[in-house]
Design an enzyme around this catalytic site. Structure first.
Site, PDB file in Angstrom:
ATOM      1  N   GLY A 180       0.843  -1.210   0.000  1.00  0.00           N
ATOM      2  CA  GLY A 180       0.000   0.000   0.000  1.00  0.00           C
ATOM      3  C   GLY A 180       0.865   1.242   0.000  1.00  0.00           C
ATOM      4  O   GLY A 180       1.390   1.643   1.034  1.00  0.00           O
ATOM      5  N   VAL A 226       0.148   7.849   0.761  1.00  0.00           N
ATOM      6  CA  VAL A 226       1.029   8.721   1.543  1.00  0.00           C
ATOM      7  C   VAL A 226       1.603   8.040   2.798  1.00  0.00           C
ATOM      8  O   VAL A 226       2.807   8.125   3.076  1.00  0.00           O
ATOM      9  CB  VAL A 226       0.298  10.056   1.867  1.00  0.00           C
ATOM     10  CG1 VAL A 226      -1.006   9.820   2.569  1.00  0.00           C
ATOM     11  CG2 VAL A 226       1.149  10.985   2.679  1.00  0.00           C
ATOM     12  N   GLY A 261       1.878   4.710   3.542  1.00  0.00           N
ATOM     13  CA  GLY A 261       2.725   3.561   3.214  1.00  0.00           C
ATOM     14  C   GLY A 261       4.092   3.995   2.720  1.00  0.00           C
ATOM     15  O   GLY A 261       5.122   3.444   3.124  1.00  0.00           O
ATOM     16  N   VAL A 292      -3.137  -0.088   3.542  1.00  0.00           N
ATOM     17  CA  VAL A 292      -4.163   0.163   2.520  1.00  0.00           C
ATOM     18  C   VAL A 292      -5.404   0.740   3.195  1.00  0.00           C
ATOM     19  O   VAL A 292      -5.516   0.749   4.428  1.00  0.00           O
ATOM     20  CB  VAL A 292      -4.509  -1.119   1.723  1.00  0.00           C
ATOM     21  CG1 VAL A 292      -3.279  -1.645   1.007  1.00  0.00           C
ATOM     22  CG2 VAL A 292      -5.112  -2.187   2.619  1.00  0.00           C
ATOM     23  N   SER A 297      -0.207   6.544  14.652  1.00  0.00           N
ATOM     24  CA  SER A 297      -0.610   7.949  14.686  1.00  0.00           C
ATOM     25  C   SER A 297       0.563   8.845  14.362  1.00  0.00           C
ATOM     26  O   SER A 297       1.696   8.556  14.723  1.00  0.00           O
ATOM     27  CB  SER A 297      -1.173   8.323  16.054  1.00  0.00           C
ATOM     28  OG  SER A 297      -1.475   9.707  16.049  1.00  0.00           O
ATOM     29  N   LYS A 346      -6.153   3.038  19.404  1.00  0.00           N
ATOM     30  CA  LYS A 346      -5.950   4.070  18.365  1.00  0.00           C
ATOM     31  C   LYS A 346      -7.289   4.785  18.100  1.00  0.00           C
ATOM     32  O   LYS A 346      -7.335   6.002  17.914  1.00  0.00           O
ATOM     33  CB  LYS A 346      -5.404   3.435  17.079  1.00  0.00           C
ATOM     34  CG  LYS A 346      -5.354   4.380  15.876  1.00  0.00           C
ATOM     35  CD  LYS A 346      -4.490   5.599  16.140  1.00  0.00           C
ATOM     36  CE  LYS A 346      -4.127   6.458  14.954  1.00  0.00           C
ATOM     37  NZ  LYS A 346      -5.073   6.818  13.971  1.00  0.00           N
ATOM     38  N   HIS A 400      -7.795   7.127  20.974  1.00  0.00           N
ATOM     39  CA  HIS A 400      -6.839   8.230  20.769  1.00  0.00           C
ATOM     40  C   HIS A 400      -7.463   9.256  19.808  1.00  0.00           C
ATOM     41  O   HIS A 400      -7.432  10.465  20.047  1.00  0.00           O
ATOM     42  CB  HIS A 400      -5.543   7.644  20.206  1.00  0.00           C
ATOM     43  CG  HIS A 400      -4.632   8.631  19.528  1.00  0.00           C
ATOM     44  ND1 HIS A 400      -4.907   9.189  18.301  1.00  0.00           N
ATOM     45  CD2 HIS A 400      -3.437   9.151  19.904  1.00  0.00           C
ATOM     46  CE1 HIS A 400      -3.940  10.016  17.962  1.00  0.00           C
ATOM     47  NE2 HIS A 400      -3.040  10.017  18.914  1.00  0.00           N
ATOM     48  N   ASN A 401      -8.047   8.781  18.720  1.00  0.00           N
ATOM     49  CA  ASN A 401      -8.649   9.704  17.749  1.00  0.00           C
ATOM     50  C   ASN A 401      -9.859  10.427  18.343  1.00  0.00           C
ATOM     51  O   ASN A 401     -10.089  11.598  18.050  1.00  0.00           O
ATOM     52  CB  ASN A 401      -9.075   8.952  16.483  1.00  0.00           C
ATOM     53  CG  ASN A 401      -7.886   8.610  15.600  1.00  0.00           C
ATOM     54  OD1 ASN A 401      -6.756   8.548  16.084  1.00  0.00           O
ATOM     55  ND2 ASN A 401      -8.110   8.389  14.333  1.00  0.00           N
ATOM     56  N   GLU A 445      -8.514  13.133  20.294  1.00  0.00           N
ATOM     57  CA  GLU A 445      -8.017  14.146  19.331  1.00  0.00           C
ATOM     58  C   GLU A 445      -9.172  15.048  18.849  1.00  0.00           C
ATOM     59  O   GLU A 445      -9.016  16.270  18.759  1.00  0.00           O
ATOM     60  CB  GLU A 445      -7.382  13.379  18.164  1.00  0.00           C
ATOM     61  CG  GLU A 445      -6.822  14.209  17.050  1.00  0.00           C
ATOM     62  CD  GLU A 445      -6.317  13.295  15.905  1.00  0.00           C
ATOM     63  OE1 GLU A 445      -5.549  12.337  16.160  1.00  0.00           O
ATOM     64  OE2 GLU A 445      -6.708  13.542  14.751  1.00  0.00           O
ATOM     65  N   HIS A 488     -41.485   0.935  38.438  1.00  0.00           N
ATOM     66  CA  HIS A 488     -40.104   0.477  38.242  1.00  0.00           C
ATOM     67  C   HIS A 488     -39.350   0.328  39.560  1.00  0.00           C
ATOM     68  O   HIS A 488     -38.199  -0.102  39.540  1.00  0.00           O
ATOM     69  CB  HIS A 488     -39.363   1.445  37.316  1.00  0.00           C
ATOM     70  CG  HIS A 488     -39.819   1.347  35.891  1.00  0.00           C
ATOM     71  ND1 HIS A 488     -39.578   0.253  35.100  1.00  0.00           N
ATOM     72  CD2 HIS A 488     -40.555   2.197  35.129  1.00  0.00           C
ATOM     73  CE1 HIS A 488     -40.106   0.441  33.913  1.00  0.00           C
ATOM     74  NE2 HIS A 488     -40.715   1.605  33.904  1.00  0.00           N
TER      75      HIS A 488
HETATM   76  P1  NBP Z   1      -5.511   5.277   1.642  1.00  0.00           P
HETATM   77  O1  NBP Z   1      -6.360   5.009   2.825  1.00  0.00           O
HETATM   78  O2  NBP Z   1      -5.897   6.352   0.713  1.00  0.00           O
HETATM   79  O3  NBP Z   1      -5.364   3.906   0.789  1.00  0.00           O
HETATM   80  C1  NBP Z   1      -4.724   3.880  -0.443  1.00  0.00           C
HETATM   81  C2  NBP Z   1      -3.964   2.592  -0.650  1.00  0.00           C
HETATM   82  O4  NBP Z   1      -4.861   1.473  -0.565  1.00  0.00           O
HETATM   83  C3  NBP Z   1      -3.316   2.513  -2.027  1.00  0.00           C
HETATM   84  O5  NBP Z   1      -2.062   1.886  -1.926  1.00  0.00           O
HETATM   85  C4  NBP Z   1      -4.298   1.649  -2.807  1.00  0.00           C
HETATM   86  O6  NBP Z   1      -3.720   0.993  -3.910  1.00  0.00           O
HETATM   87  C5  NBP Z   1      -4.679   0.666  -1.740  1.00  0.00           C
HETATM   88  N1  NBP Z   1      -5.888  -0.127  -2.064  1.00  0.00           N
HETATM   89  C6  NBP Z   1      -7.182   0.265  -2.124  1.00  0.00           C
HETATM   90 BR1  NBP Z   1      -7.803   1.985  -1.908  1.00  0.00          BR
HETATM   91  N2  NBP Z   1      -8.005  -0.742  -2.423  1.00  0.00           N
HETATM   92  C7  NBP Z   1      -7.208  -1.811  -2.557  1.00  0.00           C
HETATM   93  C8  NBP Z   1      -7.482  -3.161  -2.891  1.00  0.00           C
HETATM   94  N3  NBP Z   1      -8.722  -3.598  -3.076  1.00  0.00           N
HETATM   95  N4  NBP Z   1      -6.429  -4.001  -2.981  1.00  0.00           N
HETATM   96  C9  NBP Z   1      -5.171  -3.538  -2.777  1.00  0.00           C
HETATM   97  N5  NBP Z   1      -4.856  -2.269  -2.456  1.00  0.00           N
HETATM   98  C10 NBP Z   1      -5.874  -1.421  -2.354  1.00  0.00           C
HETATM   99  O7  NBP Z   1      -3.964   5.500   2.070  1.00  0.00           O
HETATM  100  P2  NBP Z   1      -3.338   6.348   3.281  1.00  0.00           P
HETATM  101  O8  NBP Z   1      -3.961   7.691   3.418  1.00  0.00           O
HETATM  102  O9  NBP Z   1      -1.874   6.251   3.077  1.00  0.00           O
HETATM  103  O10 NBP Z   1      -3.745   5.524   4.573  1.00  0.00           O
HETATM  104  C11 NBP Z   1      -3.416   4.160   4.758  1.00  0.00           C
HETATM  105  C12 NBP Z   1      -4.050   3.682   6.048  1.00  0.00           C
HETATM  106  O11 NBP Z   1      -3.482   4.438   7.140  1.00  0.00           O
HETATM  107  C13 NBP Z   1      -5.566   3.932   6.138  1.00  0.00           C
HETATM  108  O12 NBP Z   1      -6.172   2.909   6.869  1.00  0.00           O
HETATM  109  C14 NBP Z   1      -5.667   5.235   6.908  1.00  0.00           C
HETATM  110  O13 NBP Z   1      -6.912   5.373   7.567  1.00  0.00           O
HETATM  111  C15 NBP Z   1      -4.510   5.082   7.888  1.00  0.00           C
HETATM  112  N6  NBP Z   1      -3.968   6.326   8.410  1.00  0.00           N
HETATM  113  C16 NBP Z   1      -3.848   7.410   7.631  1.00  0.00           C
HETATM  114  C17 NBP Z   1      -3.330   8.585   8.151  1.00  0.00           C
HETATM  115  C18 NBP Z   1      -3.137   9.790   7.296  1.00  0.00           C
HETATM  116  O14 NBP Z   1      -2.718  10.832   7.832  1.00  0.00           O
HETATM  117  N7  NBP Z   1      -3.417   9.720   5.994  1.00  0.00           N
HETATM  118  C19 NBP Z   1      -2.902   8.629   9.485  1.00  0.00           C
HETATM  119  C20 NBP Z   1      -3.003   7.481  10.264  1.00  0.00           C
HETATM  120  C21 NBP Z   1      -3.543   6.331   9.716  1.00  0.00           C
HETATM  121  P3  NBP Z   1      -3.768   1.653  -5.380  1.00  0.00           P
HETATM  122  O15 NBP Z   1      -2.612   2.588  -5.421  1.00  0.00           O
HETATM  123  O16 NBP Z   1      -3.635   0.512  -6.296  1.00  0.00           O
HETATM  124  O17 NBP Z   1      -5.092   2.375  -5.507  1.00  0.00           O
END
Ligand code: NBP
Length: 462
Positions: A8, A11, A13, A72, A126, A181, A184-185, A188, A445
C-alpha cells in the site's frame, strides 16, 4: 532477504517504508497499481528499499517468519489484500494491519488467520505522513508472541517519548491496538474542538489571527504545551496566498470526519461509558457540515450576538480542564473495554507512547503517565488525587468562560460538555431521585431509599 514487506503505497505507506529503510531495515514494497510502486522506487529505492510487482515474488523475498505490514484503505481493501496474500504465506507468518481499521474487523481477521496458523496484528499508527516518515506512535495489539517478534523493528522506527524511549508498546491481545488508536482519535476530536472554541471566542473579541497565534504560543509554554497548540499558532499566522488577510478566515467552517470519532462514541454508548466532551466534538462536526441549513436558520432566528469578554488566561485554564475531561473519558472507555474484553491494558504505558509522534502528544501526558503509574486502579482519571486538585482549581475558570460564551451567544459545546461532565461527577446528590419517582409512578419500576435498605414501590396517587 528482506526483513519487512509493506503493501500500500499511498502517503502513509510510502513514508513508513522510507522510515524502515532509513533505519537500515531491509524493506520490500508492493502496490496494487504497479506504476505507483515503480515511481516510488525510482525516487526512493536503494540498498534497503526495493519493490516487487508480483505478490509471490514479494512474499518470497522476505525472511521467515514473514512480517508484512498493510497500509491500505481501511475496510474491504484490507480483506482483499489478505485474501490475495494467503496462497503465498507459510505457517507462522505475521500480517500487520497498520491502517485505521475498526477493531471488530481486526478481531474477525485475527480469528480467521489464527485458524490457518498465521498471526495477525492490528497496529494503530498515529502521526500522519510526517510521523510515518520520522517516527510515529505505534499501538500494536495481537498474539503476544507475534507482537514481541515485530517489536524490535517497530522500536527502531517509532518516535521517542519524553525520556527518549520508543513510542511503542505491546498494547494487549486481540483488537486492543486498533481499539486504543480509535480512542486516541476520539480524544483528538475533543482537543481540536475545545481549541477551536477558544479561537472562536478570541476571534469574536476582534482579535486578528496573528494575535490569537500569540495567545496559543503563550499557552504552548505552559500546561497546554502540545503539538496541536503549537500547530494552532502556525495555522493562524498563515497569510492567504490567494488574496488579502489570513488563510484561516477563508476556510469553509465545515469539518470532515472519517469515522474513528463516531466509532469511539458508539462504542462508549454500547459499554455504558459516558463521554460528553468527545461526543460533543463529534456532534459539532456533524453540525459544522450542515452549513446551508445553519445559514438559513441564522437568517430566520437572527439571534443577538455580542463580543465575549473571557481573558486568554481564563480560557487557558478552561481549555486545560476540558482537555483533562476528554482524556478522562477516553481512558475510562479503555479501562472498561480492557476489563470487559480481558485485555489488561497499561494506561500509564499508553500515556507514555502518546508522548511522541502522535497528534495528541502533549506535556500533560507526563503527568498522566505518572498519575496512572501511582494509582493502579480502574477509577476515572478525574478521581485520582493529583487530578482532583486540578479540577478544583480550574472549575471557576471553566464555568466563567461558559457563562461568558452563553451570555453573548457563542456556542462552546466541547467546553460546556466538559463542564457538565465535571459538575455531574463532583456532585454527590444529583437529580435522579426525581426520575426514579416518575419511573415508579408511571411504570412501577421501584426505587431505593436513602434511609433504609430494600426495594420500594409507592402508591403515588394516594
Ligand atoms: P488510503 O487510505 O488512501 O489507501 C490507499 C492505498 O490502498 C493505495 O495503496 C491503494 O492501492 C490501496 N488499495 C485500495 Br484503496 N483498495 C485496494 C485493494 N482492493 N487491494 C489492494 N490495495 C488497495 O492510504 P493512506 O492515506 O496512506 O492511509 C493508509 C491507512 O493508514 C488507512 O487505513 C488510513 O486510515 C490510515 N492512516 C492514515 C493517516 C493519514 O494521515 N493519511 C494517518 C493514520 C492512519 P492503489 O494505489 O492501487 O489504488
Amino acid at each position: 532477504m528482506n526483513q519487512i514487506g509493506l503493501i500500500g503505497l499511498a502517503v502513509m505507506g510510502q513514508n513508513l517504508a522510507r522510515n524502515f529503510a532509513n533505519r537500515g531495515i531491509k524493506t520490500v514494497v508492493y502496490n496494487r497499481t504497479t506504476a505507483k510502486m515503480e515511481e516510488f522506487i525510482a525516487e526512493f529505492g536503494g540498498e534497503n528499499l526495493s519493490g516487487e510487482s508480483g505478490l509471490e515474488t514479494f512474499v518470497r523475498s522476505l525472511e521467515r517468519p514473514r512480517k508484512i505490514i498493510l497500509m491500505v484503505q481501511a475496510g474491504k481493501a484490507v480483506d482483499a489484500v489478505i485474501d490475495s496474500l494467503l496462497p503465498h504465506l507459510q505457517t507462522g507468518d505475521i500480517i500487520i494491519d497498520g491502517g485505521n481499521s475498526h477493531y471488530p474487523d481486526t478481531r474477525r481477521r485475527k480469528e480467521d488467520l489464527a485458524a490457518r496458523e498465521f498471526h495477525f496484528i492490528g497496529c494503530g499508527i498515529s502521526g500522519g505522513e510526517e510521523g510515518a516518515l520520522n517516527g510515529p506512535s505505534l499501538m500494536p495489539g495481537g498474539d503476544k508472541l507475534a507482537v514481541d517478534n515485530i517489536l524490535p523493528l517497530l522500536q527502531q522506527i517509532a518516535a521517542r517519548d519524553f525520556n527518549g524511549g520508543p513510542c511503542v508498546t505491546n498494547v494487549g491481545p486481540d483488537g486492543s491496538g486498533h481499539f486504543v488508536k480509535m480512542v486516541h482519535n476520539g480524544i483528538e476530536y475533543a482537543v481540536m474542538q475545545v481549541l477551536a472554541e477558544a479561537y472562536d471566542l478570541l476571534r469574536a473579541q476582534g482579535k486578528e489571527p496573528p494575535q490569537i497565534a500569540e495567545v496559543f504560543a503563550g499557552w504552548n509554554q505552559g500546561k497546554l504545551a502540545s503539538f496541536l497548540v503549537e500547530l494552532a499558532s502556525t495555522i493562524l499566522r498563515k497569510a492567504d496566498d490567494q488574496g488579502d488577510g489570513y488563510l484561516i478566515d477563508r476556510i469553509v467552517d465545515a469539518a470532515g470526519q472519517k469515522g474513528t470519532g463516531r466509532w469511539t462514541v458508539v462504542d462508549a454508548m454500547t459499554r455504558g461509558v459516558a463521554m460528553p466532551t468527545i461526543t460533543a466534538a463529534v456532534d459539532a462536526r456533524i453540525f459544522s457540515a450542515q452549513r446551508g441549513l445553519r445559514t438559513e436558520l441564522e437568517d430566520a432566528v437572527a439571534p443577538a450576538r455580542e463580543a465575549p469578554e473571557s481573558t486568554p488566561e481564563d480560557l487557558e485554564k478552561a481549555v486545560y480542564l476540558a482537555i483533562l475531561a476528554a482524556y478522562s473519558e477516553g481512558f475510562q472507555l479503555i479501562s472498561t473495554a480492557a476489563e470487559e474484553e480481558d485485555w489488561e491494558i497499561d494506561r500509564s504505558e499508553l500515556a507514555r507512547i502518546w508522548q511522541g509522534g502522535c497528534i495528541i502528544r502533549a506535556e500533560l501526558l507526563t503527568f498522566l503517565q505518572e498519575s496512572f503509574a501511582k494509582n493502579d486502579t480502574s477509577k476515572p482519571l478525574i478521581a485520582l488525587p493529583q487530578i482532583a486538585q486540578q479540577v478544583q482549581a480550574g472549575l471557576p475558570h471553566l464555568r466563567g468562560s461558559i457563562i461568558d460564551a452563553a451570555t453573548v451567544g457563542i456556542p462552546v459545546p466541547g467546553l460546556a460538555a466538559a463542564l457538565m461532565h465535571l459538575e455531574q461527577m463532583t456532585r454527590a446528590r444529583g437529580s435522579a431521585n426525581f426520575i426514579q419517582g416518575l419511573r415508579d409512578a408511571f411504570g412501577a419500576h421501584t426505587f431505593q431509599r436513602l434511609d433504609r435498605p430494600g426495594t420500594f414501590h409507592a402508591e403515588w396517587s394516594e
